[in-house]
Write a protein that holds these residues in place. Structure first.
Motif, PDB file in Angstrom:
ATOM      1  N   TYR A 112       0.848  -1.202  -0.055  1.00 26.87           N
ATOM      2  CA  TYR A 112       0.021  -0.068   0.037  1.00 26.87           C
ATOM      3  C   TYR A 112       0.850   1.478  -0.012  1.00 26.87           C
ATOM      4  O   TYR A 112       2.078   0.979   0.362  1.00 26.87           O
ATOM      5  N   ILE A 113       0.397   2.316  -0.381  1.00 26.41           N
ATOM      6  CA  ILE A 113       0.883   3.473  -0.372  1.00 26.41           C
ATOM      7  C   ILE A 113       0.308   4.362   1.222  1.00 26.41           C
ATOM      8  O   ILE A 113      -1.009   4.335   1.090  1.00 26.41           O
ATOM      9  N   ARG A 114       0.966   4.879   2.057  1.00 22.05           N
ATOM     10  CA  ARG A 114       0.678   5.554   3.169  1.00 22.05           C
ATOM     11  C   ARG A 114       1.182   6.778   3.143  1.00 22.05           C
ATOM     12  O   ARG A 114       2.174   7.234   2.851  1.00 22.05           O
ATOM     13  N   MET A 115       0.200   7.835   3.993  1.00 25.25           N
ATOM     14  CA  MET A 115       0.699   9.108   4.185  1.00 25.25           C
ATOM     15  C   MET A 115       1.132   8.933   5.670  1.00 25.25           C
ATOM     16  O   MET A 115       0.263   8.389   6.267  1.00 25.25           O
ATOM     17  N   ILE A 116       2.346   9.799   5.894  1.00 25.83           N
ATOM     18  CA  ILE A 116       2.920   9.773   7.127  1.00 25.83           C
ATOM     19  C   ILE A 116       3.019  11.122   7.749  1.00 25.83           C
ATOM     20  O   ILE A 116       3.468  12.035   7.006  1.00 25.83           O
ATOM     21  N   TYR A 169       4.204  15.985   6.488  1.00 19.25           N
ATOM     22  CA  TYR A 169       3.662  14.849   5.772  1.00 19.25           C
ATOM     23  C   TYR A 169       4.510  14.323   4.892  1.00 19.25           C
ATOM     24  O   TYR A 169       5.291  15.194   4.063  1.00 19.25           O
ATOM     25  N   LYS A 170       4.639  12.971   4.451  1.00 19.91           N
ATOM     26  CA  LYS A 170       5.520  12.501   3.556  1.00 19.91           C
ATOM     27  C   LYS A 170       4.679  11.193   2.928  1.00 19.91           C
ATOM     28  O   LYS A 170       3.929  10.584   3.847  1.00 19.91           O
ATOM     29  N   LEU A 171       5.054  10.656   1.750  1.00 20.00           N
ATOM     30  CA  LEU A 171       4.240   9.526   1.335  1.00 20.00           C
ATOM     31  C   LEU A 171       5.329   8.445   1.284  1.00 20.00           C
ATOM     32  O   LEU A 171       6.440   8.528   1.140  1.00 20.00           O
ATOM     33  N   MET A 172       4.819   7.307   1.682  1.00 20.97           N
ATOM     34  CA  MET A 172       5.600   6.141   1.831  1.00 20.97           C
ATOM     35  C   MET A 172       4.966   4.831   0.963  1.00 20.97           C
ATOM     36  O   MET A 172       3.779   4.488   0.971  1.00 20.97           O
ATOM     37  N   LEU A 173       5.685   3.891   0.323  1.00 22.01           N
ATOM     38  CA  LEU A 173       5.193   2.690  -0.122  1.00 22.01           C
ATOM     39  C   LEU A 173       5.798   1.524   0.916  1.00 22.01           C
ATOM     40  O   LEU A 173       7.036   1.392   1.141  1.00 22.01           O
ATOM     41  N   ASN A 174       4.774   0.931   1.398  1.00 20.73           N
ATOM     42  CA  ASN A 174       5.042  -0.094   2.400  1.00 20.73           C
ATOM     43  C   ASN A 174       4.389  -1.240   2.079  1.00 20.73           C
ATOM     44  O   ASN A 174       3.382  -1.369   1.350  1.00 20.73           O
ATOM     45  N   PHE A 215       9.329  15.354   3.329  1.00 21.89           N
ATOM     46  CA  PHE A 215       8.614  15.915   4.138  1.00 21.89           C
ATOM     47  C   PHE A 215       7.904  17.082   3.516  1.00 21.89           C
ATOM     48  O   PHE A 215       8.711  18.008   2.827  1.00 21.89           O
ATOM     49  N   SER A 216       6.576  17.692   3.655  1.00 25.16           N
ATOM     50  CA  SER A 216       6.151  18.761   2.922  1.00 25.16           C
ATOM     51  C   SER A 216       4.920  19.124   4.001  1.00 25.16           C
ATOM     52  O   SER A 216       4.198  18.363   4.782  1.00 25.16           O
ATOM     53  N   ASN A 230      -3.660  -0.122  -2.765  1.00 21.65           N
ATOM     54  CA  ASN A 230      -4.314   0.454  -1.530  1.00 21.65           C
ATOM     55  C   ASN A 230      -3.601   1.981  -1.141  1.00 21.65           C
ATOM     56  O   ASN A 230      -2.431   1.853  -1.263  1.00 21.65           O
ATOM     57  N   TYR A 231      -4.512   2.879  -0.739  1.00 19.72           N
ATOM     58  CA  TYR A 231      -3.899   4.239  -0.180  1.00 19.72           C
ATOM     59  C   TYR A 231      -4.568   4.545   1.330  1.00 19.72           C
ATOM     60  O   TYR A 231      -5.914   4.313   1.290  1.00 19.72           O
ATOM     61  N   PHE A 232      -3.801   4.771   2.118  1.00 18.58           N
ATOM     62  CA  PHE A 232      -4.103   5.050   3.425  1.00 18.58           C
ATOM     63  C   PHE A 232      -3.558   6.428   3.843  1.00 18.58           C
ATOM     64  O   PHE A 232      -2.425   6.708   3.695  1.00 18.58           O
ATOM     65  N   ASP A 233      -4.643   7.107   4.665  1.00 21.13           N
ATOM     66  CA  ASP A 233      -4.423   8.334   5.235  1.00 21.13           C
ATOM     67  C   ASP A 233      -3.545   8.156   6.519  1.00 21.13           C
ATOM     68  O   ASP A 233      -3.291   7.075   6.970  1.00 21.13           O
ATOM     69  N   TYR A 234      -2.788   9.332   6.608  1.00 22.07           N
ATOM     70  CA  TYR A 234      -2.029   9.396   8.042  1.00 22.07           C
ATOM     71  C   TYR A 234      -2.790   8.852   9.163  1.00 22.07           C
ATOM     72  O   TYR A 234      -2.264   8.346  10.348  1.00 22.07           O
ATOM     73  N   GLN A 235      -4.132   9.060   9.346  1.00 22.05           N
ATOM     74  CA  GLN A 235      -4.811   8.911  10.443  1.00 22.05           C
ATOM     75  C   GLN A 235      -5.398   7.350  10.231  1.00 22.05           C
ATOM     76  O   GLN A 235      -5.775   7.148   9.177  1.00 22.05           O
ATOM     77  N   ASP A 236      -5.556   6.535  11.284  1.00 23.04           N
ATOM     78  CA  ASP A 236      -5.808   5.002  11.372  1.00 23.04           C
ATOM     79  C   ASP A 236      -7.275   5.194  10.861  1.00 23.04           C
ATOM     80  O   ASP A 236      -7.639   4.199  10.163  1.00 23.04           O
ATOM     81  N   THR A 237      -8.306   5.822  11.197  1.00 23.60           N
ATOM     82  CA  THR A 237      -9.682   5.828  10.865  1.00 23.60           C
ATOM     83  C   THR A 237      -9.929   7.190   9.933  1.00 23.60           C
ATOM     84  O   THR A 237      -9.715   8.295  10.757  1.00 23.60           O
ATOM     85  N   SER A 238     -10.072   7.216   8.738  1.00 23.14           N
ATOM     86  CA  SER A 238     -10.300   8.267   8.019  1.00 23.14           C
ATOM     87  C   SER A 238     -11.182   7.875   6.715  1.00 23.14           C
ATOM     88  O   SER A 238     -11.150   6.799   6.256  1.00 23.14           O
TER      89      SER A 238
END
Length: 186
Positions: free
Chosen positions: A101-105, A116-121, A133-134, A154-162
């Protein structure tokens, strides 16, 4: 007493005062050298101080070159709906697409500002930064969702529930024989 190149490193292993005492004991005119009743201070001997750094740099460079031969490769196969993770030419892991997935941290900068930054994990792959970071959350979110859509991940936001999560692939639910008997299909 250490001899040769290791003599210059002697001060690192002993206390400073003891190292200086040993050098004065070995050469009463330290830091000068007496040659034919004349005292010389050889400044060229200082290059020995950097020999350890040179040896360390060469070993580090050799290690980086050798480890670079073991390139990491992530292959996404949409026909088989799986991904394969290789190190050099060896397959390290194969799994379904819902495991990557791709996730924002988000990380706090100072006391108030979120960066914020984007990660592939994913499962059994090494985490990979897609951006630095931006402060611009909306821009990174748009770019992350676009990358996830193009790669069909899949893409996930930095918040667990979003509400901003983009879930394309879900794990298959496999029911055991006991659960099937206890919970008949409706």
């Amino acid at each position: 007493m250490t001899i040769g190149i290791f003599g210059t490193w002697d001060h690192q292993f002993n206390a400073t005062e003891q190292a200086l005492t040993d050098k004065i004991k070995n050469n009463p005119c330290y830091p000068f050298t007496i040659v034919k009743d004349e005292a010389y201070l050889f400044l060229v001997q200082d290059h020995h101080k950097y020999t350890g750094f040179l040896v360390f740099s060469m070993c580090l460079s050799l290690w980086l070159v050798c480890s670079g031969a073991f390139r990491r490769r992530l292959v996404i196969d949409h026909k088989k709906k799986e991904y394969r993770y290789y190190i050099h030419t060896h397959l390290r892991h194969r799994g379904p697409l819902h495991q990557i997935y791709i996730r924002m941290i988000a990380q706090k900068s100072g006391q108030v500002l979120l960066m914020y930054k984007l990660m592939l994990n994913g499962y059994k792959i090494e985490e990979r930064e897609l951006s630095g970071f931006s402060e611009k959350y909306e821009l990174l979110e748009c770019q992350g969702r676009r990358i996830a859509t193009k790669l069909n991940l899949n893409y996930f936001d930095y918040q667990d529930t979003s509400k901003r999560h983009l879930v394309i692939h879900r794990p298959k639910i496999i029911l055991s024989a006991n659960n099937d008997r206890n919970n008949p299909p409706v």
